[in-house]
Structures are given as C-alpha cells and as structure tokens.
Design a protein around this motif. Structure first.
Motif, short mmCIF file in Angstrom:
data_model
loop_
_atom_site.label_atom_id
_atom_site.label_comp_id
_atom_site.label_asym_id
_atom_site.label_seq_id
_atom_site.Cartn_x
_atom_site.Cartn_y
_atom_site.Cartn_z
N GLU A 133 4.14 24.84 4.57
CA GLU A 133 4.98 25.37 3.67
C GLU A 133 4.30 26.09 2.20
O GLU A 133 2.88 25.66 1.78
CB GLU A 133 5.75 24.00 2.93
N GLY A 134 5.04 26.59 1.66
CA GLY A 134 4.65 27.25 0.18
C GLY A 134 4.51 26.30 -0.77
O GLY A 134 5.31 25.19 -0.65
N ARG A 135 3.66 26.36 -1.74
CA ARG A 135 3.95 25.35 -2.75
C ARG A 135 5.23 25.49 -3.80
O ARG A 135 5.56 26.52 -4.18
CB ARG A 135 2.57 25.62 -3.70
N ASP A 136 5.59 24.17 -3.82
CA ASP A 136 6.86 24.25 -4.90
C ASP A 136 6.56 23.24 -5.88
O ASP A 136 6.17 22.06 -5.71
CB ASP A 136 8.10 23.70 -4.11
N LYS A 137 6.38 23.89 -7.31
CA LYS A 137 5.81 22.89 -8.37
C LYS A 137 6.73 21.80 -8.68
O LYS A 137 6.27 20.82 -8.83
CB LYS A 137 5.94 23.70 -9.70
N ARG A 138 7.97 21.81 -8.30
CA ARG A 138 8.99 20.65 -8.56
C ARG A 138 8.57 19.50 -7.64
O ARG A 138 8.46 18.48 -7.94
CB ARG A 138 10.31 20.88 -8.41
N ASN A 139 8.39 20.05 -6.18
CA ASN A 139 8.03 18.97 -5.33
C ASN A 139 6.77 18.49 -5.55
O ASN A 139 6.35 17.21 -5.00
CB ASN A 139 8.21 19.67 -3.94
N GLU A 140 5.65 19.16 -5.99
CA GLU A 140 4.50 18.63 -6.14
C GLU A 140 4.35 17.84 -7.53
O GLU A 140 3.70 16.66 -7.34
CB GLU A 140 3.63 20.07 -6.67
N GLN A 141 5.22 18.01 -8.48
CA GLN A 141 5.11 17.16 -9.55
C GLN A 141 5.90 15.87 -9.09
O GLN A 141 5.38 14.72 -9.64
CB GLN A 141 6.11 17.81 -10.57
N ILE A 142 6.94 15.77 -8.21
CA ILE A 142 7.40 14.58 -7.87
C ILE A 142 6.31 13.67 -6.75
O ILE A 142 6.14 12.59 -7.02
CB ILE A 142 8.63 14.78 -6.99
N PHE A 143 5.77 14.59 -5.91
CA PHE A 143 4.93 14.03 -5.20
C PHE A 143 3.61 13.26 -5.97
O PHE A 143 2.95 12.20 -5.78
CB PHE A 143 4.06 15.19 -4.14
N VAL A 144 3.07 13.94 -7.04
CA VAL A 144 2.12 13.54 -7.82
C VAL A 144 2.53 12.32 -8.51
O VAL A 144 1.89 11.26 -8.71
CB VAL A 144 1.43 14.49 -8.80
N GLN A 145 3.86 12.25 -9.01
CA GLN A 145 4.39 11.16 -9.75
C GLN A 145 4.49 9.86 -8.94
O GLN A 145 3.88 8.76 -9.37
CB GLN A 145 5.79 11.34 -10.33
N GLU A 146 4.81 10.17 -7.68
CA GLU A 146 5.09 8.96 -6.74
C GLU A 146 3.75 8.45 -6.33
O GLU A 146 3.75 7.05 -6.28
CB GLU A 146 5.96 9.37 -5.56
N ILE A 147 2.79 9.10 -6.01
CA ILE A 147 1.27 8.73 -5.48
C ILE A 147 0.47 7.89 -6.53
O ILE A 147 0.14 7.04 -6.53
CB ILE A 147 0.51 9.88 -4.74
N THR A 148 0.88 8.75 -7.78
CA THR A 148 0.43 7.98 -8.85
C THR A 148 1.10 6.49 -9.08
O THR A 148 0.26 5.51 -9.62
CB THR A 148 0.53 8.72 -10.39
N GLY A 149 2.13 6.51 -9.01
CA GLY A 149 2.85 5.10 -9.11
C GLY A 149 2.36 4.47 -8.00
O GLY A 149 2.24 2.95 -8.55
N ALA A 150 2.21 4.64 -6.79
CA ALA A 150 1.83 3.93 -5.69
C ALA A 150 0.38 3.35 -5.98
O ALA A 150 -0.18 2.04 -5.91
CB ALA A 150 2.05 4.62 -4.38
N TYR A 151 -0.42 4.28 -6.46
CA TYR A 151 -1.83 3.84 -6.73
C TYR A 151 -1.93 2.77 -7.97
O TYR A 151 -2.43 1.93 -7.67
CB TYR A 151 -2.61 5.08 -7.29
N TRP A 152 -1.32 2.94 -9.22
CA TRP A 152 -1.21 1.99 -10.29
C TRP A 152 -0.59 0.77 -9.56
O TRP A 152 -0.96 -0.56 -10.08
CB TRP A 152 -0.41 2.52 -11.39
N ASP A 153 0.33 0.67 -8.77
CA ASP A 153 1.03 -0.46 -8.30
C ASP A 153 -0.15 -1.39 -7.42
O ASP A 153 -0.32 -2.44 -7.75
CB ASP A 153 2.32 -0.27 -7.29
N GLY A 154 -0.81 -0.55 -6.69
CA GLY A 154 -2.00 -1.10 -5.87
C GLY A 154 -3.05 -1.79 -6.83
O GLY A 154 -3.62 -2.88 -6.65
N TYR A 155 -3.39 -1.05 -7.92
CA TYR A 155 -4.46 -1.19 -8.80
C TYR A 155 -4.11 -2.48 -9.63
O TYR A 155 -4.83 -3.42 -9.92
CB TYR A 155 -4.59 -0.08 -9.78
N GLU A 156 -2.76 -2.66 -10.16
CA GLU A 156 -2.29 -3.68 -10.89
C GLU A 156 -1.66 -4.83 -10.10
O GLU A 156 -1.07 -5.80 -10.65
CB GLU A 156 -1.28 -3.16 -11.86
N GLY A 157 -1.71 -4.87 -8.79
CA GLY A 157 -1.31 -5.72 -7.80
C GLY A 157 0.13 -5.96 -8.00
O GLY A 157 0.57 -7.24 -7.60
N ARG A 158 1.02 -4.86 -8.01
CA ARG A 158 2.35 -5.12 -7.83
C ARG A 158 2.89 -5.21 -6.63
O ARG A 158 2.26 -4.37 -5.81
CB ARG A 158 3.19 -4.09 -9.02
#
Length: 131
Positions: free
Chosen positions: A106-131
């Motif tokens: 698929e082509g790059r969609d800035k809105r979807n990329e932003q949501i993707f990065v936001q959610e993987i960042t949240g998952a990473y922090w949840d793992g890092y902080e033990g949530r």
C-alpha cells in the motif's frame, strides 16, 4: 432457583467483559481508527483484523518488557521510541494488504502512520512499565 439463575447470568456477563491485554487494546484501537479508510466497495472484517494485528503489537510490548528486564534506562527507551517515528522505520515496516490470496504493497498514508506509531509506542511503554 432464582439465586442460581442470577449467579449464572452474572458469571456470563462478567466473562464477556474481561480486561484485554495491552497488545489487544492497542490492536483494537488501531484497527478501529483506520478501518474507515478503506475503499467503500470493500468491507473490513474488524474482528479478524484485530485478531491478526495482535501479534504485531505484542512484539512491541515484549520489546519494551525485554528492554526493562535488560536494565536499559529511560533515555535508551526514548531513543528507541524516536526511531519508531523515523522514515527509515516506517519504510521498513511497510504496509501490505491481502485480497484473494494476493499481497499488495500500500501507499504511505500519513494519518495511518501516525496512528500506527502512536499505538506501537503505547504498547512498547506498557511493556516497559509493566502494565
């Protein structure tokens, strides 16, 4: 009899509302946030898409968990998060779709990329902080 029925109903309702894991929550949020962006002639199977996305978000959750267990400090974790926002990462991550046993890039969609990065960042922090 009424007491047994009441207990059975309350157990059934509680079973339907169990808490979701962090990867499940992030996958769900990502799919719901991006599900309306597809071609109106196609229907996304939301439940299947969430189920298929959970392992990806679980990967980032486990990565955060491993970084914390390895003793990496918050500054190092922030560097990893900054990398998630780079074009290099987003290009390597890529986005593909499947339709009738064919995979399409698929082509790059800035809105979807932003949501993707936001959610993987949240998952990473949840793992890092033990949530």
């Amino acid at each position: 009899m009424k007491k047994t029925l009441t207990i059975a109903l309350s157990l059934a309702l509680c079973a339907c509302t169990t808490a979701k894991t962090s990867p499940q929550q992030h996958a769900r949020h990502y799919i719901f946030a991006t599900s309306h962006d597809s071609d109106p002639q196609f229907r996304m199977l939301v439940a299947d898409s969430i189920k298929n996305a959970v392992p990806m978000f679980d990967y980032f959750y486990q990565l955060g968990k491993e970084d914390k267990q390895a003793g990496r400090d918050r500054a190092t974790a922030d560097q990893r998060i900054a990398y998630f926002h780079t074009d290099e990462f987003l290009t390597r991550a890529g986005r593909t779709s499947q339709f009738i046993n064919h995979t399409y890039q698929e082509g790059r969609d800035k809105r979807n990329e932003q949501i993707f990065v936001q959610e993987i960042t949240g998952a990473y922090w949840d793992g890092y902080e033990g949530r």
